[in-house]
Design an enzyme around this catalytic site. Sequence first.
Site, PDB file in Angstrom:
ATOM      1  N   GLN A  89       0.817  -1.227   0.000  1.00 33.96           N
ATOM      2  CA  GLN A  89       0.000   0.000   0.000  1.00 33.96           C
ATOM      3  C   GLN A  89       0.845   1.270   0.000  1.00 33.96           C
ATOM      4  O   GLN A  89       0.312   2.374  -0.068  1.00 33.96           O
ATOM      5  CB  GLN A  89      -0.942   0.003   1.214  1.00 33.96           C
ATOM      6  CG  GLN A  89      -2.025  -1.058   1.132  1.00 33.96           C
ATOM      7  CD  GLN A  89      -2.922  -1.102   2.370  1.00 33.96           C
ATOM      8  OE1 GLN A  89      -2.793  -0.291   3.285  1.00 33.96           O
ATOM      9  NE2 GLN A  89      -3.835  -2.067   2.401  1.00 33.96           N
ATOM     10  N   HIS A 174      -1.532   0.591   5.584  1.00 36.73           N
ATOM     11  CA  HIS A 174      -2.229   1.595   6.407  1.00 36.73           C
ATOM     12  C   HIS A 174      -1.422   2.886   6.572  1.00 36.73           C
ATOM     13  O   HIS A 174      -1.096   3.293   7.684  1.00 36.73           O
ATOM     14  CB  HIS A 174      -2.592   1.026   7.785  1.00 36.73           C
ATOM     15  CG  HIS A 174      -3.618  -0.061   7.720  1.00 36.73           C
ATOM     16  ND1 HIS A 174      -4.327  -0.467   8.814  1.00 36.73           N
ATOM     17  CD2 HIS A 174      -4.057  -0.817   6.683  1.00 36.73           C
ATOM     18  CE1 HIS A 174      -5.151  -1.440   8.460  1.00 36.73           C
ATOM     19  NE2 HIS A 174      -5.007  -1.673   7.169  1.00 36.73           N
ATOM     20  N   GLU A 267     -16.135   3.257   7.862  1.00 34.91           N
ATOM     21  CA  GLU A 267     -16.880   4.356   8.500  1.00 34.91           C
ATOM     22  C   GLU A 267     -16.785   5.635   7.696  1.00 34.91           C
ATOM     23  O   GLU A 267     -15.766   5.893   7.063  1.00 34.91           O
ATOM     24  CB  GLU A 267     -16.257   4.688   9.874  1.00 34.91           C
ATOM     25  CG  GLU A 267     -16.105   3.529  10.811  1.00 34.91           C
ATOM     26  CD  GLU A 267     -15.351   3.917  12.084  1.00 34.91           C
ATOM     27  OE1 GLU A 267     -14.966   5.097  12.233  1.00 34.91           O
ATOM     28  OE2 GLU A 267     -15.164   3.023  12.924  1.00 34.91           O
ATOM     29  N   TYR A 277     -12.160   8.863  17.801  1.00 37.75           N
ATOM     30  CA  TYR A 277     -13.069   8.113  16.915  1.00 37.75           C
ATOM     31  C   TYR A 277     -13.023   6.606  17.164  1.00 37.75           C
ATOM     32  O   TYR A 277     -13.645   5.843  16.434  1.00 37.75           O
ATOM     33  CB  TYR A 277     -12.811   8.520  15.453  1.00 37.75           C
ATOM     34  CG  TYR A 277     -13.337   9.927  15.232  1.00 37.75           C
ATOM     35  CD1 TYR A 277     -12.625  11.036  15.710  1.00 37.75           C
ATOM     36  CD2 TYR A 277     -14.590  10.152  14.670  1.00 37.75           C
ATOM     37  CE1 TYR A 277     -13.137  12.320  15.600  1.00 37.75           C
ATOM     38  CE2 TYR A 277     -15.108  11.431  14.546  1.00 37.75           C
ATOM     39  CZ  TYR A 277     -14.384  12.501  15.019  1.00 37.75           C
ATOM     40  OH  TYR A 277     -14.905  13.774  14.923  1.00 37.75           O
ATOM     41  N   TYR A 288      -9.924  -9.691  11.573  1.00 35.51           N
ATOM     42  CA  TYR A 288      -9.902 -10.589  10.409  1.00 35.51           C
ATOM     43  C   TYR A 288     -10.113 -12.048  10.795  1.00 35.51           C
ATOM     44  O   TYR A 288     -10.626 -12.829  10.007  1.00 35.51           O
ATOM     45  CB  TYR A 288      -8.579 -10.425   9.645  1.00 35.51           C
ATOM     46  CG  TYR A 288      -8.514  -9.132   8.872  1.00 35.51           C
ATOM     47  CD1 TYR A 288      -9.362  -8.917   7.773  1.00 35.51           C
ATOM     48  CD2 TYR A 288      -7.624  -8.136   9.228  1.00 35.51           C
ATOM     49  CE1 TYR A 288      -9.317  -7.736   7.074  1.00 35.51           C
ATOM     50  CE2 TYR A 288      -7.566  -6.945   8.518  1.00 35.51           C
ATOM     51  CZ  TYR A 288      -8.413  -6.746   7.445  1.00 35.51           C
ATOM     52  OH  TYR A 288      -8.362  -5.569   6.748  1.00 35.51           O
TER      53      TYR A 288
HETATM   54 CA   LIG Z   1     -14.542   4.749  14.621  1.00 34.50          CA
END
Ligand SMILES: [Ca+2]
Length: 398
Positions: A89, A174, A267, A277, A288
Site C-alpha cells: 500500500q 495503512h 466508516e 473516533y 480478520y
Molecule cells: Ca470509529
Amino acid sequence: MLRYSTFAASAALSLVVGSPMQVRAEELGSKTGPIEVEQLAKLDNPWGMTRLSDGRMLITEKPGRLRIYENGKLSDPIKGLPKVEYNAQGGLLDVEIDPDFANNGLVYWSYTEAAEQQPADARDVRDPRLGQFFDDNDNVLKGTAVARGRLEGNEIQDAKVIWRQSPKTIGRNHYGGRLVFSPDGHLFITSGDRQRFEPAQDLGSTLGKVVRINPDGSIPKDNPFVGTQGALPEIWSYGHRNPLGAAINPVSGQLWIHEMGPKGGDEVNVIEPGKNYGWPVVSDGNNYDDSPIPDHATRTEFQTPLRSWNPSISPSGLLFYAGHRFPQWRSNAVFGGLSSKALIRLALDGDKVSSEERLALNKRVRDVLEDTDGSLLLLVDGDDGELLRLTPGKRTFN
Ligand SMILES: [Ca+2]
Ligand SMILES: [Ca+2]
C-alpha cells in the site's frame, strides 16, 4: 435501494479514435439517469489527483511518478521528488495544490518514506491480529511523509518535507495519506495506523490520526493538543484506522473523512477537533480472524460514525459534488470503493445520510475529482489503472 441497471454489463462499447490513445466509452444506469463512462488515460497504480488552476491536472502513480494530464495527454514523470518507498500500500500517494497555487506554484504530496537510519535487525515483533497481512520479509522502517515544492515546467523545485508520521514502523500497509486544505488555509493529513492498532489511541504518536498543519509545516497555535503534556501538537483528531478519503463539506465547513474498517466496519466520520473516533477499542466490524471488536454503540466516549458498512466497501477518495452536470447529486458525498468496485454516493440531510447509491463500475475506484465542467473524474486502481470521465449519458433507458 440500489438500483443498478444490468445494462452496464451488456452495454455495447462505442469506440472513438482520435486522441493519443483509444477512448472507450460505455454507459451505465443510475437512479438519476444513464451515465457515460469514458476512459481518458491508462495509468500504473494511480492513487491521487488534483486540478491546477489552469485546467491541467496532477496525477500520482504509486511507484513514484507524478504526471501532468493536459489536453488528453500525460506528461513524462515530473522531476525533483524525493525517493519513494514503493511496496504494497506504500508509495507515492496523494497530491494537492496550494490555495494560492496560481501565484506561488506550490504543490504538496504524500508518500511512503524509508527511515534514513535502518536498524541492524529490523524484524518486527509478530502481532497475531495482523494475520495474513504480516510479512516476514518486510523489514524496512518507514512511514508516511508529506513534502511540498514549486512546480516549474515539468520539475519540482526546492522540495522540502513538511511533515513525517511518528514513529516510523515496519509493515506494508495503512499509510492513510489524503491531503485537503481547509477554507482557512490549513493542511489536513490523514494518517493511517500502520496496522499497529494501539498507537491510534496514543497522543504521543501520529499513527491513526488526522493531523492539521500550516502549509510550511509549522503547527497552528489553535490545534486542540497544543500545550498538552505528552501529546504531539499536530494532532487534530485520533482513534482512526486507515482513512483514505478527506474533504471539506462546503455546507458546514467541517472536515469529513472515511476510513477502512477491519473485517467490516468501514466508516464515514464528521471530524471535530480533539475528538476520539475509537479505533482500535471500538469498530462496527470485527478482526480478520472473526474475534469481536465492540461496536461504537457500546462506548459513548467515542465519536460514532455517520454510517458504517458491513461487509466492507473499502472507501477511497472523497468529494462533495457542487457541479451542474449531475444536478441531483449536488451537495452529495461521492467516493470510490476498492473492494466494492463502485462509485458510492450519499445524499445528505445536514449531517445525516438520507440515501445511498452504489454505481457498480466493476472497477476498484481509488480517487474522485470534480472537473471544472461538473463532470466526474475517477482513478481506477491497479497495474491496469485508468483515468475515467463520467458525464450524463445520452442514451434513453426504459
Ligand atoms: Ca470509529
Ligand atoms: Ca464490532
